[in-house]
Motif scaffolding. Sequence first.
Motif, PDB file in Angstrom:
ATOM      1  N   VAL A 100       0.602  -0.692   0.323  1.00 17.72           N
ATOM      2  CA  VAL A 100      -0.028  -0.409  -0.034  1.00 17.72           C
ATOM      3  C   VAL A 100       0.836   1.532   0.199  1.00 17.72           C
ATOM      4  CG1 VAL A 100      -1.722   2.036   0.874  1.00 17.72           C
ATOM      5  CG2 VAL A 100      -1.961  -1.106   1.336  1.00 17.72           C
ATOM      6  N   VAL A 101       0.710   2.171  -1.788  1.00 18.38           N
ATOM      7  CA  VAL A 101       1.005   3.269  -0.985  1.00 18.38           C
ATOM      8  C   VAL A 101       0.474   4.609  -0.804  1.00 18.38           C
ATOM      9  CG1 VAL A 101       2.844   4.725  -2.560  1.00 18.38           C
ATOM     10  CG2 VAL A 101       2.607   2.190  -2.840  1.00 18.38           C
ATOM     11  N   ALA A 102       1.172   5.120   0.336  1.00 20.98           N
ATOM     12  CA  ALA A 102       0.025   5.800   0.866  1.00 20.98           C
ATOM     13  C   ALA A 102       0.740   7.560   0.777  1.00 20.98           C
ATOM     14  CB  ALA A 102      -0.662   6.015   2.141  1.00 20.98           C
ATOM     15  N   LEU A 103       0.416   8.820   0.740  1.00 26.13           N
ATOM     16  CA  LEU A 103       0.941   9.650   1.409  1.00 26.13           C
ATOM     17  C   LEU A 103       1.064  10.480   2.073  1.00 26.13           C
ATOM     18  CD1 LEU A 103      -0.774  12.377  -2.306  1.00 26.13           C
ATOM     19  CD2 LEU A 103       1.152  10.696  -1.922  1.00 26.13           C
ATOM     20  N   ASN A 104       2.040  10.976   3.131  1.00 24.22           N
ATOM     21  CA  ASN A 104       2.246  11.207   4.212  1.00 24.22           C
ATOM     22  C   ASN A 104       2.861  12.406   4.616  1.00 24.22           C
ATOM     23  OD1 ASN A 104       2.074  10.509   6.808  1.00 24.22           O
ATOM     24  ND2 ASN A 104       2.114   8.321   7.020  1.00 24.22           N
ATOM     25  N   GLN A 105       3.434  12.839   5.843  1.00 22.05           N
ATOM     26  CA  GLN A 105       3.941  13.515   6.276  1.00 22.05           C
ATOM     27  C   GLN A 105       4.626  13.438   7.269  1.00 22.05           C
ATOM     28  OE1 GLN A 105       4.164  17.064   5.206  1.00 22.05           O
ATOM     29  NE2 GLN A 105       2.181  16.545   3.522  1.00 22.05           N
ATOM     30  N   ALA A 106       6.215  13.596   6.989  1.00 20.55           N
ATOM     31  CA  ALA A 106       6.939  13.127   7.990  1.00 20.55           C
ATOM     32  C   ALA A 106       7.619  13.866   8.745  1.00 20.55           C
ATOM     33  CB  ALA A 106       8.612  12.135   7.192  1.00 20.55           C
ATOM     34  N   SER A 107       7.940  13.713   9.730  1.00 25.31           N
ATOM     35  CA  SER A 107       7.954  14.555  11.073  1.00 25.31           C
ATOM     36  C   SER A 107       9.823  14.675  10.675  1.00 25.31           C
ATOM     37  CB  SER A 107       7.816  14.127  12.203  1.00 25.31           C
ATOM     38  OG  SER A 107       8.802  14.731  13.013  1.00 25.31           O
ATOM     39  N   THR A 108      10.476  16.492  10.907  1.00 23.51           N
ATOM     40  CA  THR A 108      11.928  16.534  10.668  1.00 23.51           C
ATOM     41  C   THR A 108      12.196  16.302  12.253  1.00 23.51           C
ATOM     42  OG1 THR A 108      11.491  18.690  10.452  1.00 23.51           O
ATOM     43  CG2 THR A 108      11.813  17.233   8.644  1.00 23.51           C
ATOM     44  N   LEU A 109      11.625  16.991  12.646  1.00 26.42           N
ATOM     45  CA  LEU A 109      12.077  16.853  14.274  1.00 26.42           C
ATOM     46  C   LEU A 109      13.143  16.254  14.462  1.00 26.42           C
ATOM     47  CD1 LEU A 109      10.833  18.627  16.402  1.00 26.42           C
ATOM     48  CD2 LEU A 109       9.539  16.887  17.810  1.00 26.42           C
ATOM     49  N   PRO A 110      14.185  15.792  15.616  1.00 25.60           N
ATOM     50  CA  PRO A 110      15.740  15.074  15.572  1.00 25.60           C
ATOM     51  C   PRO A 110      14.872  14.391  17.125  1.00 25.60           C
ATOM     52  CG  PRO A 110      15.791  17.966  16.522  1.00 25.60           C
ATOM     53  CD  PRO A 110      14.287  17.795  15.907  1.00 25.60           C
ATOM     54  N   GLY A 111      15.553  13.143  16.907  1.00 29.25           N
ATOM     55  CA  GLY A 111      14.918  11.684  17.396  1.00 29.25           C
ATOM     56  C   GLY A 111      14.919  12.017  18.825  1.00 29.25           C
ATOM     57  N   TRP A 112      16.074  12.937  19.469  1.00 26.67           N
ATOM     58  CA  TRP A 112      15.930  12.935  20.726  1.00 26.67           C
ATOM     59  C   TRP A 112      14.617  13.971  21.472  1.00 26.67           C
ATOM     60  CZ3 TRP A 112      15.883  18.017  23.346  1.00 26.67           C
ATOM     61  CH2 TRP A 112      16.307  18.907  23.079  1.00 26.67           C
ATOM     62  N   MET A 113      14.132  14.955  20.691  1.00 26.56           N
ATOM     63  CA  MET A 113      13.126  15.542  21.435  1.00 26.56           C
ATOM     64  C   MET A 113      11.744  14.753  20.738  1.00 26.56           C
ATOM     65  SD  MET A 113      13.011  19.187  19.468  1.00 26.56           S
ATOM     66  CE  MET A 113      12.199  20.671  20.578  1.00 26.56           C
ATOM     67  N   GLN A 114      11.489  13.618  19.813  1.00 26.94           N
ATOM     68  CA  GLN A 114      10.606  13.127  19.648  1.00 26.94           C
ATOM     69  C   GLN A 114      10.501  12.033  21.273  1.00 26.94           C
ATOM     70  OE1 GLN A 114      10.403  11.074  16.179  1.00 26.94           O
ATOM     71  NE2 GLN A 114      10.587  12.616  14.829  1.00 26.94           N
ATOM     72  N   ALA A 115      12.499  12.001  21.300  1.00 26.90           N
ATOM     73  CA  ALA A 115      11.800  10.547  22.531  1.00 26.90           C
ATOM     74  C   ALA A 115      11.653  11.557  23.379  1.00 26.90           C
ATOM     75  CB  ALA A 115      13.173   9.820  22.673  1.00 26.90           C
ATOM     76  N   LEU A 116      11.101  12.379  24.174  1.00 26.75           N
ATOM     77  CA  LEU A 116      11.202  12.786  24.628  1.00 26.75           C
ATOM     78  C   LEU A 116       9.348  13.495  25.026  1.00 26.75           C
ATOM     79  CD1 LEU A 116      14.160  15.726  25.724  1.00 26.75           C
ATOM     80  CD2 LEU A 116      12.357  13.705  27.361  1.00 26.75           C
ATOM     81  N   GLY A 117       8.663  13.013  23.468  1.00 26.08           N
ATOM     82  CA  GLY A 117       7.361  12.862  23.509  1.00 26.08           C
ATOM     83  C   GLY A 117       6.731  14.191  22.821  1.00 26.08           C
ATOM     84  N   ALA A 118       7.954  15.119  22.704  1.00 28.84           N
ATOM     85  CA  ALA A 118       7.664  16.592  21.627  1.00 28.84           C
ATOM     86  C   ALA A 118       6.990  15.996  20.462  1.00 28.84           C
ATOM     87  CB  ALA A 118       8.533  17.142  21.554  1.00 28.84           C
ATOM     88  N   LYS A 119       5.622  16.888  20.010  1.00 25.85           N
ATOM     89  CA  LYS A 119       5.437  16.695  18.534  1.00 25.85           C
ATOM     90  C   LYS A 119       4.561  17.950  17.749  1.00 25.85           C
ATOM     91  CE  LYS A 119       1.125  13.863  20.312  1.00 25.85           C
ATOM     92  NZ  LYS A 119       1.394  12.819  21.300  1.00 25.85           N
ATOM     93  N   SER A 120       4.521  17.273  17.131  1.00 29.33           N
ATOM     94  CA  SER A 120       3.803  18.935  16.683  1.00 29.33           C
ATOM     95  C   SER A 120       2.890  18.544  16.037  1.00 29.33           C
ATOM     96  CB  SER A 120       4.229  19.203  15.007  1.00 29.33           C
ATOM     97  OG  SER A 120       4.173  18.538  14.166  1.00 29.33           O
ATOM     98  N   MET A 121       1.832  19.757  16.756  1.00 26.58           N
ATOM     99  CA  MET A 121       0.228  19.547  16.479  1.00 26.58           C
ATOM    100  C   MET A 121      -0.574  19.099  14.750  1.00 26.58           C
ATOM    101  SD  MET A 121      -1.957  22.710  17.441  1.00 26.58           S
ATOM    102  CE  MET A 121      -0.476  23.722  18.184  1.00 26.58           C
ATOM    103  N   SER A 122      -1.114  17.210  15.551  1.00 28.81           N
ATOM    104  CA  SER A 122      -1.976  17.233  13.726  1.00 28.81           C
ATOM    105  C   SER A 122      -2.613  18.026  13.481  1.00 28.81           C
ATOM    106  CB  SER A 122      -2.104  15.277  14.476  1.00 28.81           C
ATOM    107  OG  SER A 122      -3.798  15.670  15.553  1.00 28.81           O
ATOM    108  N   LEU A 123      -3.048  17.730  12.324  1.00 30.67           N
ATOM    109  CA  LEU A 123      -3.545  19.324  11.775  1.00 30.67           C
ATOM    110  C   LEU A 123      -5.232  18.470  11.086  1.00 30.67           C
ATOM    111  CD1 LEU A 123      -1.483  20.991   9.458  1.00 30.67           C
ATOM    112  CD2 LEU A 123      -2.047  21.801  11.996  1.00 30.67           C
ATOM    113  N   GLY A 124      -6.230  18.615  11.552  1.00 30.51           N
ATOM    114  CA  GLY A 124      -6.956  18.561  10.917  1.00 30.51           C
ATOM    115  C   GLY A 124      -7.396  18.216   9.481  1.00 30.51           C
ATOM    116  N   LEU A 125      -8.484  17.575   9.197  1.00 31.49           N
ATOM    117  CA  LEU A 125      -9.406  18.268   7.872  1.00 31.49           C
ATOM    118  C   LEU A 125      -8.968  19.201   6.782  1.00 31.49           C
ATOM    119  CD1 LEU A 125     -12.091  15.855   6.901  1.00 31.49           C
ATOM    120  CD2 LEU A 125      -9.792  15.387   6.782  1.00 31.49           C
ATOM    121  N   ASP A 126      -9.204  20.365   7.672  1.00 34.85           N
ATOM    122  CA  ASP A 126      -9.588  21.602   6.845  1.00 34.85           C
ATOM    123  C   ASP A 126      -8.818  22.378   6.399  1.00 34.85           C
ATOM    124  OD1 ASP A 126      -9.154  22.192   9.965  1.00 34.85           O
ATOM    125  OD2 ASP A 126     -11.385  23.060  10.451  1.00 34.85           O
TER     126      ASP A 126
END
Lengths: 622, 320
Positions: A100-126
């Motif tokens: 299954v090939v799907a379009l997506n958005q990949a985070s560019t956040l450094p790994g250590w920040m992700q490890a601490l639970g940092a993530k960007s807000m998910s954007l709604g459909l609109d």
Amino acid sequence: MLEYSRWKYLVILLVLVLSVFYAIPNAFPQDPAVQVTANRGAKVDAAMQQRVEAALKKASVPFKSSAIEKDGNLMLRTADDDAQSRAAEVMRAELGGGYVVALNQASTLPGWMQALGAKSMSLGLDLRGGVYFLMQVDREAALAKRFEATAEDTRVLLRDNQIRYTSVEPASGNSVVASLSPGQDISKVRPLLARDMPTYQINSTDDSITIRIPDAELEKMLTDAVQQNIGTLSNRINELGVAEPIIQRQGADRIAVQLPGVQDTAQAKRILGATATLEYRGVIEGNAIEARDTGNVPPEARIYYRKELGPDGKPLPILLNKRIITSGEQLQSASSFFDSQSGTPAVSVRLNSIGGQRMFEYSSAHVGKSMAVVYIERVPEVRIVDGKEVRSNRTSEQVISVATIQSTLGKDFQTTGLESMKEGADLALLLRAGALAAPMDFVDERTIGPSLGKENIERGLTAVAFSFIFALLFFLVYYRMFGLITCLALLINLLMVFALMSLLGATMSLPGLAGIALTVGMSVDANVLINERIREELRMGLPPQKAIAEGYDRASGTILDANVTAFLAGLAMAAFGTGPLRGFGITTMLGIATSAYTAVSVSRGIATLIYGGRKKLKSVAI
Amino acid sequence: MKPFNLFPYDSNIDFMRMRWVSLTVALLLMVVALGAMGARGFNFSLDFTGGVGVELRYAKAPDVDKVREQLEAANFNGAQVQNFGAGNDLLVRLQADGKQEGGADKASSIGDAVAKAASLAGNPAEKRSSSVISAQVGKDLALKGIYAVLFVIIGFLGYISLRFEKKFAVAAIITTMHDVLICVGWFALSGHEFDLNVLAGILSVMGFSINDTIVVFDRVRENFRGMRADPVTILNKSVNQTLSRTVITSFVAFLSMLSLYIYGGDSLRGMAEAMIIGIIIGTLSSIFVACPLLTMGLLKVSKQDLLPKARDEEALARRP
């Protein structure tokens, strides 16, 4: 005179650091990416990765990087939306149906920040675009299925007890009517039915029996069906590889599905609308590979293919009996567990009474032989031929498990000898999720383009920015030094809302942005209350430092009362609303909580820093 | 340095003197709002009514605003136009009369008409599909709405009774409901489209309105405890003391909603409109409705109401 305890400063500092940290991910742009997940039988590995990269190079589609991520999916990052869609096209053509090939958005956040639970807000459909579906369970069809099943159970019961009947059919009034042949003893039937269907109401006349299913039971069945359908849908959406899908129950019989970032409606619909089922079939002994190659198949058998690949790289063939033992229609539940007797992972399955009966008959005659589970999927396909939509169905059959019958099986039985707990869990999931418990219709579908999202984000942000600038300018002019303090408090408040929304994984939508604009208003209120109170105390002749302390103390109570009530209104929206109402309610609640904190605590801390140290404070710029 | 001030210190406007007038006006407004709702109903959006969705494909990327204008001109009022897919495609959603009976055939003929109306010069629109779409919110919303309102009323009643007094709670709830009613009535009267965002706006008016009322009540409570004067004087004093705060807060909130109205785009305009009206009405009602209510009949407050301890002592003193 004007003091503020050190630990409160520490708390403010901590809050500030955390807010900045968790708000930062929103500043990192996301890469448009293409995500590849394997279907059953296919694998994401280095060889496949090389194949994809080679194909992209050949088609001269640029990409930033490709990597197999922790979750076992291939993530290919591109520089822009255009490259993303071109890459997806090339990859779909190269990989075919196994992936299954799907379009997506990949985070560019450094790994250590992700490890601490940092993530960007998910954007709604609109804000991001995507597909929205509203599906409704076909109540009538679901109930009819249930009545038909009850009628079938009754027929089997009568047959087994040598009671002849002229007909057993579903009738009006949530009931099934069984008419017996003349001369049959009806009094024998009642206890049989009462034993097998204890919750049903059974009424009999001279030659017929009416079995009524209680309304409560039907309602429960529908509720369970919707719940099971939600499970089925989420499994299927996982196959689509969509990030952050939203699958919600709406009302008694509706399910809303939101797939942000998906633009291909046909593909989404194909997967969501697929109906799958299972069949249990006996294994016919013989050389399947030879049978496949020569075409010389035993008369009672048919060639099926397993999901495992043979040494030649093609799926292994297997000979199965043409006669079905039982099918997914008769499946009631399935769960995986660890069988301590055989020491292997196992799946426990429960069939309804007809299925159980057939299973019993077959297994008692075939102990020591093998039985296979076949997974059958009907996939609707939508193609555009000569500008018209052509809908067709493709059926795929795959043997997902082969096991030896150890002993006679009944309604409840186990399939043992699975390789791992994961395989067991997957099988149980497939068994459970394979079929929709009740038929569903699409009642609404919407596709929202990402370009609209960009426009929306710009507009929303402009609105928030302007409302903010208005407020800041007004305060600077009106309250001077305290205006500056208020402005700082407002900025910190905004930062906190962003950080909290990101941390909680809340979905940001357009009404959410409006909620933030409203938050500015709320936050303004708390600050105005404080500043006006300080002015009042000054007018009453209190010395400046005393007036500041008094102003904060007195306003705090008011702010608490006013905010708790406004918070309740937000809570009502979040608790009882769906969609935009809910998002708006959540943002308002967060905004109220943070604005109360920044106004009462943070701004006081700043005010104390500025005015607290001076021994002889003559006047305050307010 | 003398502070810059919008209002003179010690303003002493006699708001309570006009309490009969202001309450009558409030009541009239409510009657008008209810009448408008009854007589005209609402211009519910697709979120509530459902309609027909038409997918159009253009030869080259179309100008969405131009398409909107043309549809408007062709009497497809309130059509929502969004682009999707590759940018050459538009999704037009509109309400259609009799959509339930006509079913797919009707949707198809509407789709053809829309495609014709939406074709731009040199860039014709081709209908790719059209289908009946159902309402996003069903009957369950009405029930949920009732639950939400009950939750809010009970919540307010509980909290305000606890922190203030039952009479304050009742007065605050009446005021809030008054504001919401007028806000909703405005949408019935003006015939502006009522969608889910407008609903969110109206619900948050509830939050704003109660906030405003509570701030004034808070001062009333404080003054009742600290001042020796009759209730009407105290109420007047309290409104005057909080007047500058009330006006400044509302002014800034108004500005932020105005920016939302101007810059927020089509989809947020209705919400901003609801909030702007709510802010104006909510501000006025905390002065002209909430406080006057505290002087009327069963809701008439006295010093004793806010001094529960003192009352207990009195009761104790009377005992032999």
